[in-house]
Design an enzyme around this catalytic site. Structure first.
Site, PDB file in Angstrom:
ATOM      1  CD  GLN A 190      40.868  65.081  52.779  1.00 39.06           C
ATOM      2  OE1 GLN A 190      41.983  65.560  52.559  1.00 39.06           O
ATOM      3  NE2 GLN A 190      40.334  64.175  51.991  1.00 39.06           N
ATOM      4  CB  THR A 191      37.433  61.577  56.513  1.00 37.30           C
ATOM      5  OG1 THR A 191      38.353  61.264  55.466  1.00 37.30           O
ATOM      6  CG2 THR A 191      36.132  60.843  56.291  1.00 37.30           C
ATOM      7  CD  GLU A 239      45.727  59.266  50.908  1.00 36.21           C
ATOM      8  OE1 GLU A 239      45.934  59.801  49.804  1.00 36.21           O
ATOM      9  OE2 GLU A 239      45.531  59.909  51.952  1.00 36.21           O
ATOM     10  CE1 TYR A 292      46.290  65.633  54.715  1.00 37.27           C
ATOM     11  CE2 TYR A 292      44.372  64.189  54.635  1.00 37.27           C
ATOM     12  CZ  TYR A 292      45.185  65.154  54.047  1.00 37.27           C
ATOM     13  OH  TYR A 292      44.896  65.620  52.781  1.00 37.27           O
ATOM     14  CB  SER A 340      34.242  59.950  48.169  1.00 39.28           C
ATOM     15  OG  SER A 340      34.439  58.611  48.558  1.00 39.28           O
ATOM     16  N   GLY A 348      43.567  58.856  61.682  1.00 37.83           N
ATOM     17  CA  GLY A 348      44.398  57.976  62.484  1.00 37.83           C
ATOM     18  C   GLY A 348      45.299  58.799  63.396  1.00 37.83           C
ATOM     19  NE  ARG A 350      46.337  20.251  55.016  1.00 32.97           N
ATOM     20  CZ  ARG A 350      45.953  19.799  56.207  1.00 32.97           C
ATOM     21  NH1 ARG A 350      46.854  19.629  57.173  1.00 32.97           N
ATOM     22  NH2 ARG A 350      44.696  19.520  56.436  1.00 32.97           N
ATOM     23  CB  THR A 358      38.113  52.380  52.093  1.00 39.11           C
ATOM     24  OG1 THR A 358      37.509  51.123  51.815  1.00 39.11           O
ATOM     25  CG2 THR A 358      37.051  53.424  52.366  1.00 39.11           C
TER      26      THR A 358
HETATM   27  C1  LIG Z   1      41.264  52.654  58.312  1.00 35.91           C
HETATM   28  C2  LIG Z   1      40.957  54.017  57.810  1.00 35.91           C
HETATM   29  C3  LIG Z   1      41.834  55.052  58.068  1.00 35.91           C
HETATM   30  C4  LIG Z   1      41.542  56.356  57.656  1.00 35.91           C
HETATM   31  N1  LIG Z   1      42.402  57.369  57.983  1.00 35.91           N
HETATM   32  C5  LIG Z   1      42.061  58.648  57.678  1.00 35.91           C
HETATM   33  C6  LIG Z   1      42.876  59.747  58.094  1.00 35.91           C
HETATM   34  O1  LIG Z   1      43.925  59.556  58.716  1.00 35.91           O
HETATM   35  N2  LIG Z   1      42.461  61.012  57.812  1.00 35.91           N
HETATM   36  C7  LIG Z   1      41.305  61.254  57.130  1.00 35.91           C
HETATM   37  O2  LIG Z   1      40.988  62.405  56.910  1.00 35.91           O
HETATM   38  N3  LIG Z   1      40.510  60.234  56.705  1.00 35.91           N
HETATM   39  C8  LIG Z   1      40.857  58.936  56.961  1.00 35.91           C
HETATM   40  N4  LIG Z   1      40.048  57.893  56.544  1.00 35.91           N
HETATM   41  C9  LIG Z   1      38.816  58.189  55.807  1.00 35.91           C
HETATM   42  C10 LIG Z   1      38.917  57.785  54.340  1.00 35.91           C
HETATM   43  O3  LIG Z   1      39.731  58.676  53.671  1.00 35.91           O
HETATM   44  C11 LIG Z   1      37.510  57.713  53.737  1.00 35.91           C
HETATM   45  O4  LIG Z   1      36.849  56.656  54.341  1.00 35.91           O
HETATM   46  C12 LIG Z   1      37.582  57.505  52.238  1.00 35.91           C
HETATM   47  O5  LIG Z   1      37.939  58.694  51.637  1.00 35.91           O
HETATM   48  C13 LIG Z   1      36.271  57.008  51.624  1.00 35.91           C
HETATM   49  O6  LIG Z   1      35.272  57.920  51.844  1.00 35.91           O
HETATM   50  P1  LIG Z   1      33.892  57.525  52.514  1.00 35.91           P
HETATM   51  O7  LIG Z   1      34.181  56.692  53.686  1.00 35.91           O
HETATM   52  O8  LIG Z   1      33.161  58.765  52.665  1.00 35.91           O
HETATM   53  O9  LIG Z   1      33.168  56.617  51.444  1.00 35.91           O
HETATM   54  P2  LIG Z   1      31.873  57.034  50.609  1.00 35.91           P
HETATM   55  O10 LIG Z   1      32.264  58.067  49.615  1.00 35.91           O
HETATM   56  O11 LIG Z   1      30.749  57.314  51.491  1.00 35.91           O
HETATM   57  O12 LIG Z   1      31.624  55.680  49.835  1.00 35.91           O
HETATM   58  C14 LIG Z   1      30.449  54.880  49.997  1.00 35.91           C
HETATM   59  C15 LIG Z   1      30.135  54.231  48.675  1.00 35.91           C
HETATM   60  O13 LIG Z   1      29.721  55.231  47.739  1.00 35.91           O
HETATM   61  C16 LIG Z   1      30.435  55.109  46.541  1.00 35.91           C
HETATM   62  N5  LIG Z   1      30.596  56.426  45.942  1.00 35.91           N
HETATM   63  C17 LIG Z   1      30.935  57.576  46.561  1.00 35.91           C
HETATM   64  N6  LIG Z   1      30.984  58.573  45.663  1.00 35.91           N
HETATM   65  C18 LIG Z   1      30.693  58.038  44.451  1.00 35.91           C
HETATM   66  C19 LIG Z   1      30.591  58.571  43.126  1.00 35.91           C
HETATM   67  N7  LIG Z   1      30.809  59.833  42.876  1.00 35.91           N
HETATM   68  N8  LIG Z   1      30.280  57.718  42.127  1.00 35.91           N
HETATM   69  C20 LIG Z   1      30.072  56.421  42.373  1.00 35.91           C
HETATM   70  N9  LIG Z   1      30.136  55.886  43.603  1.00 35.91           N
HETATM   71  C21 LIG Z   1      30.449  56.677  44.632  1.00 35.91           C
HETATM   72  C22 LIG Z   1      31.744  54.472  46.936  1.00 35.91           C
HETATM   73  O14 LIG Z   1      32.323  53.771  45.843  1.00 35.91           O
HETATM   74  C23 LIG Z   1      31.317  53.518  48.049  1.00 35.91           C
HETATM   75  O15 LIG Z   1      30.890  52.332  47.476  1.00 35.91           O
HETATM   76  C24 LIG Z   1      40.346  56.603  56.937  1.00 35.91           C
HETATM   77  C25 LIG Z   1      39.486  55.551  56.652  1.00 35.91           C
HETATM   78  C26 LIG Z   1      39.773  54.260  57.074  1.00 35.91           C
HETATM   79  C27 LIG Z   1      38.816  53.176  56.758  1.00 35.91           C
HETATM   80  C1  LIG Z   2      35.539  27.199  61.516  1.00 37.97           C
HETATM   81  C2  LIG Z   2      35.750  25.758  61.234  1.00 37.97           C
HETATM   82  C3  LIG Z   2      34.985  24.818  61.874  1.00 37.97           C
HETATM   83  C4  LIG Z   2      35.190  23.463  61.663  1.00 37.97           C
HETATM   84  N1  LIG Z   2      34.440  22.554  62.355  1.00 37.97           N
HETATM   85  C5  LIG Z   2      34.740  21.212  62.242  1.00 37.97           C
HETATM   86  C6  LIG Z   2      34.060  20.242  63.033  1.00 37.97           C
HETATM   87  O1  LIG Z   2      33.172  20.576  63.823  1.00 37.97           O
HETATM   88  N2  LIG Z   2      34.417  18.948  62.921  1.00 37.97           N
HETATM   89  C7  LIG Z   2      35.407  18.543  62.060  1.00 37.97           C
HETATM   90  O2  LIG Z   2      35.697  17.353  61.991  1.00 37.97           O
HETATM   91  N3  LIG Z   2      36.070  19.440  61.265  1.00 37.97           N
HETATM   92  C8  LIG Z   2      35.769  20.773  61.346  1.00 37.97           C
HETATM   93  N4  LIG Z   2      36.437  21.688  60.568  1.00 37.97           N
HETATM   94  C9  LIG Z   2      37.474  21.237  59.642  1.00 37.97           C
HETATM   95  C10 LIG Z   2      37.041  21.339  58.177  1.00 37.97           C
HETATM   96  O3  LIG Z   2      36.119  20.344  57.895  1.00 37.97           O
HETATM   97  C11 LIG Z   2      38.285  21.254  57.272  1.00 37.97           C
HETATM   98  O4  LIG Z   2      39.059  22.392  57.510  1.00 37.97           O
HETATM   99  C12 LIG Z   2      37.883  21.175  55.836  1.00 37.97           C
HETATM  100  O5  LIG Z   2      37.433  19.890  55.570  1.00 37.97           O
HETATM  101  C13 LIG Z   2      39.012  21.518  54.863  1.00 37.97           C
HETATM  102  O6  LIG Z   2      40.062  20.638  55.006  1.00 37.97           O
HETATM  103  P1  LIG Z   2      41.535  21.136  55.270  1.00 37.97           P
HETATM  104  O7  LIG Z   2      41.521  22.169  56.307  1.00 37.97           O
HETATM  105  O8  LIG Z   2      42.336  19.916  55.492  1.00 37.97           O
HETATM  106  O9  LIG Z   2      41.994  21.796  53.911  1.00 37.97           O
HETATM  107  P2  LIG Z   2      43.060  21.204  52.910  1.00 37.97           P
HETATM  108  O10 LIG Z   2      42.503  20.007  52.245  1.00 37.97           O
HETATM  109  O11 LIG Z   2      44.367  21.079  53.558  1.00 37.97           O
HETATM  110  O12 LIG Z   2      43.108  22.392  51.849  1.00 37.97           O
HETATM  111  C14 LIG Z   2      44.265  23.172  51.600  1.00 37.97           C
HETATM  112  C15 LIG Z   2      44.268  23.546  50.130  1.00 37.97           C
HETATM  113  O13 LIG Z   2      44.496  22.383  49.351  1.00 37.97           O
HETATM  114  C16 LIG Z   2      43.536  22.290  48.340  1.00 37.97           C
HETATM  115  N5  LIG Z   2      43.271  20.878  48.055  1.00 37.97           N
HETATM  116  C17 LIG Z   2      43.111  19.873  48.935  1.00 37.97           C
HETATM  117  N6  LIG Z   2      42.887  18.737  48.281  1.00 37.97           N
HETATM  118  C18 LIG Z   2      42.897  19.007  46.966  1.00 37.97           C
HETATM  119  C19 LIG Z   2      42.709  18.243  45.774  1.00 37.97           C
HETATM  120  N7  LIG Z   2      42.468  16.955  45.820  1.00 37.97           N
HETATM  121  N8  LIG Z   2      42.778  18.871  44.588  1.00 37.97           N
HETATM  122  C20 LIG Z   2      43.013  20.171  44.528  1.00 37.97           C
HETATM  123  N9  LIG Z   2      43.194  20.950  45.619  1.00 37.97           N
HETATM  124  C21 LIG Z   2      43.136  20.375  46.823  1.00 37.97           C
HETATM  125  C22 LIG Z   2      42.324  23.000  48.872  1.00 37.97           C
HETATM  126  O14 LIG Z   2      41.521  23.490  47.823  1.00 37.97           O
HETATM  127  C23 LIG Z   2      42.963  24.141  49.654  1.00 37.97           C
HETATM  128  O15 LIG Z   2      43.234  25.195  48.786  1.00 37.97           O
HETATM  129  C24 LIG Z   2      36.203  23.037  60.765  1.00 37.97           C
HETATM  130  C25 LIG Z   2      36.973  24.002  60.091  1.00 37.97           C
HETATM  131  C26 LIG Z   2      36.754  25.347  60.318  1.00 37.97           C
HETATM  132  C27 LIG Z   2      37.599  26.341  59.588  1.00 37.97           C
END
Ligand SMILES: Cc1cc2nc3c(=O)[nH]c(=O)nc-3n(C[C@H](O)[C@H](O)[C@H](O)COP(=O)(O)OP(=O)(O)OC[C@H]3O[C@@H](n4cnc5c(N)ncnc54)[C@H](O)[C@@H]3O)c2cc1C
Ligand SMILES: Cc1cc2nc3c(=O)[nH]c(=O)nc-3n(C[C@H](O)[C@H](O)[C@H](O)COP(=O)(O)OP(=O)(O)OC[C@H]3O[C@@H](n4cnc5c(N)ncnc54)[C@H](O)[C@@H]3O)c2cc1C
Ligand SMILES: [Ca+2]
Lengths: 664, 664
Positions: free
Chosen positions: A137-138, A424, A135, A144, A177, A310, A422
């Protein structure tokens, strides 16, 4: 293989009949049975394995998708699957592919916009996949604003052909697509030009590639537009770029159901009403709303199960820690999403009905409900896809650090889902359309033209403008009438307020632009009301099964009261409720969370997703998270060797202070 | 090469001195000059090219990162860069790597928790990268709850060693960056056990790999934990898993600045106050807030420039269309993020000051401001990282379809940024800490203990509980005093309301759990006030440059009024403002957008990012978006051949109806 159910306790706590809930979720016992059968078929077929997706390069990934698509088609033929079964199979294969556009856009476009004759010629080819379509179109410069497309289709009366051309770089088709590498044909949208006159955008069936060697036909340039968000995600799709250098197609490949070009080059309208095209739009958007509930429920299923597995904090000296699902903050983030998944499911079901209704009316030349149906589907598409995208990411965060691993399934789910906001129709552009419709509705209130369908509540505008909520105690917020009135009053008042402010502008269009941010909020209020009211309507049906309806009532109330809290500013500033009433609503919400808590795991079990489909270690049915996470880690290519590739060239010289002379 | 500036018009519209704004953004002329020099150095070095990242497989990607890290280190040595320059260089290389943890966590942990002696032994090795270290705290089963870690370090008095052990699967270290493939050493957190007694979690320096052949030492198992969100993104980092099978280390490798184990196996505290560790936390979180403003400003820069290039709708019959940045809905989504980027920049600057202040006080044994500083940094880390993650994704959506392409730079920016919401403290867990501190502050109000620092406004609790806003017309909302009072009153009232409700619970801890969702909202209100007030404070400074201060005032007001609108429910339900006042604030907000509009592109130019650093075709400085998007597409590996790999096996048989016999 171990087969302990680590979530058995949770399942034991449920106070409702999960099997009956599965029927409600599926829509019918028939669909449930069918889904289950096909889901198992897919899960048990090694050809549909998908857990290696995030480690493949683009070419391997894409080749793999071609293989799966072919295998799926082979199975569909071998097993003589019905259309319903075939589409479920594609759903459970769970990998975006050119077939989505072929079946989802190319075929419907021909059905909706082609003449009988054209349908007879092209549809059988498409049904057998002797041609593969997309399809188109874009364009690079135009999305849009479809009316701004630049591709031209100029009629040449001498040869009885159209000349399809891309006059500028920005007129390159961009995004379709299935276009980049696979499609042999496309429905191409282009400005129709006859005798120097521009008749605006129309659809044309254009062959892109040779059916012999798959090479682009003369004058046609095609490619893939490059890597997109995520690893596997949507990179299995060949979104493409397409340029035409004066490509000729026969006149009868213009889609001529609504308007035609005659042999003489005259542009004429058929007696088929233009509005017919809206039917297709309602159809496509209805499927998008259904997809939203699938994607959101999937994320919620993962986050809910993992939150029950957890444990963190709260242990008394070495005892087991608290399940994180027991924390109110976790519930306050998770349960509204669980409720939203159900809410979107039911509004999606209703949209299916709406589509049938609209189609029947169209056939009877009754266009009266069309604008309303169009606005309503636009709004619901916007509302549900935005909430789902945000909801998936919130579910990922609810899983803490482990949610950031691809093996949680959530990063890829987000990346693959999020363009639904985005395509449709950009969600903001769609809400502006809804707002326009609402302003029209308000402006016609005095005129005797009655608001219909989802805008029927505007009939009670006088009551809704001055009523005040009757909620006196927390439990009052469980009454559907109390909830509905609050949501209706909020929506009406926001619309009317916008309309009044618009009235002060000399130029309405300027006013609309100036106030558009507020108009969008009015549109959201209207759309949320629709979802809430369709949930309430659903609950008026007879729903069998022990405790099933009770659970759904809880979820409906959670959905509504969560929105009320989230948009409290709306409700208070329009005077619909008082601060005291808001606080009662919040108390009620908290107590509803407690009722959902013991049922949470069973409520996501009711989605009936296989582990294959979920594709998440955190969301495993058996809750056996830690050993499997550990196992999975070792499969990463980086673990092929203990000492990484690059150590000798780049790490060792650093450690040995020998970098100075190194050639890097 | 074409060198037309497609955004020249936009730049011409600006009414302020961009060069002076660059100084403000950078913090000083010195930092601006330094940043510019290093940014150019990186951008012009082909070794630091990064635009192919999303097409590489994990192993290639990782090897590439090793190469860049080595090259960066080589350049740092060759050019004799200062520490400040070296860290800027790593920043502009813009690729997460083991070096981040080495410099950002390993070294600071030794500095903060090691004795003089230990520092003298280990730091020189680390500074020269003769050893590479990581920070191994989190375990498979334990993250947020550090006190729940399971790894043990048992003192063996016979050999004067600690035995480091992973007693369970869930005690496996899991997540440490740099651990999986590179680090030779780690600071490992483990439960200290002497003579059968558990003294809780302490840090230990443990060698992991041989410095000869890089193989893990005996008893140590190490691997990478697998692919994470996004393509390139954080997959350049070897987050690792680590298990110990009774690994022995010398006693003097326990980090002993605060507590020690003697030769006899006695556990004793030194005279260094425990609170010192908080200093490190304040430091690390301050860098995270600074990173937030960088990441958000980057996304905003891309979205702003592209919004000025992108045109959609609004043309009068074939004329040029409207720049999407002119739509109020676009402005209402974009400009508050622009304002947030500046707001976070300034609050980050202030946090740097706070860190120095805290450090000085600690050295003088003054712990009075520590709890407040700790709560404040926890809250600001949570607030800024959540807003930034959401903001990046919003910027991506603001770019419509093209934002979904990796070539826009936004998907990868999101994927690489978003774990900041989780690491160094899960954002919700951090807000709960802030809430606890606020409840303590309220409960002590009568006691004579004066609230300090960012909670000093609680001193005026009586006034703030009953004041009502003096805003009478839209412009009143430009007054810092009006804004501050509204934010202070909202924050105080939400905290006090929570405290009052808590008071009704017999068990305070139960109450805290029950009300935690509301408590978090109070914490957010408090943190937003901090950001607003630090922005206002910044504006009290002398800020030179034509129009610079005016622009910053606009942004400050946009930040505040946008929050006011977003959290309107808070402001109305606490009676701080009336609906009428809210509506005036909104009018003012809209008019501020109009003032920012002509300056928008110049305001993002002031970030002074090179195209290399931005890594976005949509955000190109020259706005030459379409030709470059088109060019970039063809580089995708899928475009290596016109007919894709897999066509003959999978597509052709489908088209030719020969699938039945195909072996797939
Ligand atoms: C994964 C994917 C698959 C797709 N598959 C297809 C496909 O199979 N066939 C096809 O034809 N197309 C496809 N598309 C294209 C898709 O339909 C367009 O990306 C979509 O219509 C949005 O248009 P745009 O990208 O031009 O956004 P834009 O219109 O450029 O939007 C940019 C920004 O401007 C804002 N904006 C735009 N107009 C206004 C307005 N009048 N008022 C206020 N704000 C506005 C928007 O909110 C947005 O924040 C695909 C896109 C994606 C991402
Ligand atoms: C990209 C990345 C890099 C990292 N690098 C390091 C590193 O270098 N060294 C290292 O030691 N660690 C590292 N970490 C680990 C990181 O510090 C932990 O993931 C982080 O502390 C969060 O703990 P968790 O994953 O156990 O989350 P969890 O505690 O399991 O959280 C799960 C959910 O439970 C909720 N929750 C947990 N406790 C409570 C509570 N008391 N009350 C309410 N809600 C709660 C949380 O809000 C969350 O929604 C890394 C993690 C990432 C993603
Ligand atoms: Ca990849």
């Amino acid at each position: 293989m171990e087969s302990v159910d680590h979530l058995a306790d949770e399942r034991g706590k449920a106070s409702f009949d999960v099997d009956e809930m599965k029927v409600v979720w599926a829509g019918s016992r028939h669909v449930l049975e069918l889904s289950e059968r096909i889901a198992r078929l897919v899960a048990s077929d090694p050809a549909f394995q998908k857990d290696n997706r995030t480690t493949l390069g683009r070419k391997e990934l894409f080749k793999n998708t071609l293989r799966k698509a072919a295998h799926a088609w082979k199975r569909i033929i071998e097993l003589r699957l019905t259309e319903e079964e075939a589409s479920k199979l594609r759903f459970y294969v769970d990998e975006p592919a050119f077939t989505d556009l072929h079946w989802g856009m190319f075929v419907p476009a021909i059905k909706g916009q082609g003449t009988e004759e054209q349908q007879q010629k092209w549809l059988p080819l498409a049904y057998k996949m002797q041609i593969i379509g997309c399809y188109a179109q874009t364009e690079l410069g135009h999305g849009s604003n479809v009316q701004g497309l630049e591709t031209t289709a100029t009629f040449d009366p001498q040869t009885d052909e159209f000349i399809i051309n891309s006059p500028t770089l920005t007129s390159s088709k961009w995004w379709p697509g299935g276009l980049g590498k696979v499609s042999t044909h496309a429905v191409v949208y282009a400005r129709l030009i006859t005798d120097g006159q521009d008749h605006g955008v129309h659809g044309f069936i254009v062959q892109l590639r040779s059916l012999d060697d798959h090479l682009p036909l003369e004058g046609i340039t095609i490619g893939d537009i490059g890597t997109k968000f995520g690893n596997g995600a949507y990179n299995t799709m060949d979104n493409g770029v397409l340029r035409f250098d004066n490509v000729r197609i026969p006149r009868n490949q213009m889609l001529m159901r609504v308007s035609q070009v005659t042999r003489e080059g005259k542009y004429v309208h058929s007696n088929v009403p233009r509005q017919l095209v809206y039917g297709t739009m309602v159809y496509v958007r209805q499927t998008i709303v259904a997809d939203a509930s699938c994607a959101l429920s999937r994320a919620v299923c993962i986050a809910t199960r993992y939150s029950a597995v957890r444990r963190q904090f709260g242990s008394q000296k070495g005892g087991v820690e608290t399940q994180v699902i027991d924390y109110k903050t976790q519930q306050n983030r998770l349960f509204p999403l669980l409720a939203s998944a159900y809410a979107f499911r039911f509004v999606g079901e209703w949209l299916k009905w709406l589509y049938t209704d609209v189609t029947e009316r169209l056939q009877a030349n009754d266009f009266s409900t069309l604008p309303e149906a169009h606005a309503c589907t636009a709004g619901l598409k916007s509302l549900t896809t935005s909430a789902t995208a945000d909801g998936i990411e919130e579910c990922r965060k609810l899983c803490g650090g482990h949610g950031y691993l691809c093996s949680s399934g959530l990063p890829e789910l987000f990346a693959v889902y999020v363009p639904a906001c985005t395509y449709e129709g950009d969600n903001v552009v769609l809400l502006l359309q809804v707002a326009r419709f609402l302003m029209k509705t308000v402006s016609q209130l005095g005129s005797g033209k009655k608001p219909v369908g989802t805008t029927a509540y505007f009939l009670q505008v006088e009551h809704l403008m001055q009523c005040s909520s009757s909620a006196r105690k927390a439990e009052d917020w469980l009454k559907p009438s109390v909830i509905l009135e609050a949501f209706e009053a909020r929506a009406v008042r926001m619309s009317v307020a916008c309309a009044q402010r618009l009235g002060k502008f000399a130029n309405l269009e300027e006013g609309f632009l100036e106030l558009s941010a507020d108009l969008i909020e009015a549109a959201v209020a209207h759309c949320q009301l629709i979802v809430v009211s369709k949930f309430i309507e659903k609950l008026k049906q007879n729903i069998p099964g022990k405790g099933v309806k009770d659970q759904l009532e809880n979820l409906c109330n959670i959905y509504a009261l969560f929105l009320l809290h989230k948009h409290l500013g709306d409700f208070l500033s329009t005077g619909v409720i008082s601060s005291k009433q808001a606080s009662l609503a919040n108390d009620q919400l908290r107590s509803l969370y407690s009722q959902v808590r013991p049922n949470a795991v069973a409520l996501v079990d009711a989605f009936n997703y296989t582990d294959h489909f979920l594709g998440s270690i955190l969301g495993r049915y058996d809750g056996n998270v830690y050993p499997k996470l550990y196992e999975e880690a070792w499969k990463d290519p980086l673990n092929d060797s203990v000492v990484p590739d690059g150590y000798h060239e780049y790490v060792r010289p650093m450690l040995k202070q020998q970098l100075r002379n190194a050639r890097l």
